[in-house]
Design an enzyme around this catalytic site. Structure first.
Site, PDB file in Angstrom:
ATOM      1  N   HIS A  92       6.292 -10.984   5.304  1.00  0.00           N
ATOM      2  CA  HIS A  92       7.612 -11.248   4.737  1.00  0.00           C
ATOM      3  C   HIS A  92       8.374  -9.936   4.501  1.00  0.00           C
ATOM      4  O   HIS A  92       9.506  -9.774   4.954  1.00  0.00           O
ATOM      5  CB  HIS A  92       7.424 -12.020   3.425  1.00  0.00           C
ATOM      6  N   GLU A  93       7.710  -8.986   3.833  1.00  0.00           N
ATOM      7  CA  GLU A  93       8.390  -7.726   3.509  1.00  0.00           C
ATOM      8  C   GLU A  93       8.668  -6.897   4.764  1.00  0.00           C
ATOM      9  O   GLU A  93       9.732  -6.285   4.883  1.00  0.00           O
ATOM     10  CB  GLU A  93       7.573  -6.911   2.498  1.00  0.00           C
TER      11      GLU A  93
HETATM   12 ZN    ZN Z   1      12.185 -11.468   0.544  1.00  0.00          ZN
END
Ligand code: ZN
Length: 318
Positions: A92-93
């Site tokens: 995600h990051e």
């Molecule tokens: Zn995020």
């Protein structure tokens, strides 16, 4: 602005033992959008951290940590994180970070972390390298795309999506709304002010009077939706194109839990954390010689019809 923040920092720094490495002008650049009370908080938090670490003065380490505390809350290293969560957060990051890197109008990546902080499972910190007063349409569109990067990464890599992106989606939607109804940036609807974004939507939700027709309301919804779905598609394409880098950087991040902006940049560009080592000219010429020799012996081998030790990628396509 940056000058104002520097002046405020100077006032609050007066009775604090700042180490020589702490430069208030740099600190002012690192804190866009901070108000006076935030800046005071940063220096107070930094002082507390320095005391806790038994330091005689406040170093850059303490100041950086204090900035992150003010933005997102303290680190929660004790929170139990499952491997599945960790992997999801890493992708995600890195999704956010890759988009921030590839899109031309996003601020540079300063840090990527999967150490929980405040309410967040991880965070990608981008900081502007200038103090532009205006927010341009191009930047707002890139920002929306970057915000959706976390969700896109989850979808493409894990084949499933999590609740971890809810704040991103809220922020992206608010940005898209304000582009259409507040800043008149939609070409379809034109430069018309339809109230602050909240006014319009609260008004609609509660049946209050509004100064546009049902028809225009539907058009607004369609425009906001279009901005978000175009940004999502763009994010998907960019991440798809950088999938190898995505896996590599997510692996490193899962192991190290946090990487600096510079390390991210190196990984993205060279595949190694440190980047290419700068060689001095002597070493470089030696390496060139070695390369030439290799090249020559490969040619000799080829002349002899011996292709056994030729590297695979040099083979002619069949
Ligand atoms: Zn995020």
């Amino acid at each position: 602005d940056v000058k104002g923040r520097e002046a405020i920092l100077r006032v609050h720094a007066k009775n604090k033992p700042l180490s020589k490495e702490v430069d208030l002008a740099t600190l002012a650049k690192m804190t866009p959008g901070f108000i006076g009370a935030d800046l005071e908080n940063v220096l107070n938090e930094a002082a507390i951290l320095a005391a806790r670490r038994s330091r005689k003065d406040i170093g850059m380490n303490e100041v950086e940590e204090a900035i992150k505390r003010v933005i997102a809350g303290p680190e929660k290293k004790s929170r139990v994180v499952t491997e599945k969560d960790k992997r999801c957060t890493a992708y995600h990051e890195v999704g956010h970070a890759i988009l921030a890197k590839v899109l031309p109008n996003c601020d540079p990546v300063h840090e990527v972390s999967i150490v929980p902080r405040g309410m967040a499972a991880g965070y990608t910190l981008t900081l502007p390298d200038n103090d532009d007063r205006h927010m341009f349409k191009s930047k707002m569109l890139d920002e929306i795309c970057m915000l959706l990067g976390g969700r896109v990464a989850e979808k493409l890599v894990l084949g499933d999506v999590s609740t971890g992106a809810s704040n991103d989606i809220q922020r992206a939607t608010e940005l898209a709304k304000s582009m259409v109804v507040t800043y008149g940036m939609s070409e379809e609807i034109g430069p018309i002010y339809l109230g602050g974004d909240q006014e319009v939507f609260l008004g609609r939700d509660f049946g209050h009077t509004r100064d546009f027709s049902e028809q225009l309301g539907a058009k607004i919804d369609k425009e906001i939706h279009k901005i978000l779905s175009d940004a999502f598609t763009k994010a998907e394409n960019i991440i798809q194109e950088n999938m190898d880098k995505m896996h590599l950087i997510a692996d490193v991040l899962t192991e190290r839990e946090s990487i600096t902006g510079e390390e991210f940049q190196n990984l993205f560009e060279t595949g190694s954390l440190t980047g290419r080592v700068v060689m001095d000219p002597k070493e470089e010429s030696l390496e060139l010689e070695a390369e030439e020799q290799q090249h020559q012996s490969a040619e000799e081998a080829e002349a002899e019809g011996n292709a056994a030790d030729k590297p695979e990628e040099q083979e002619e396509p069949k």
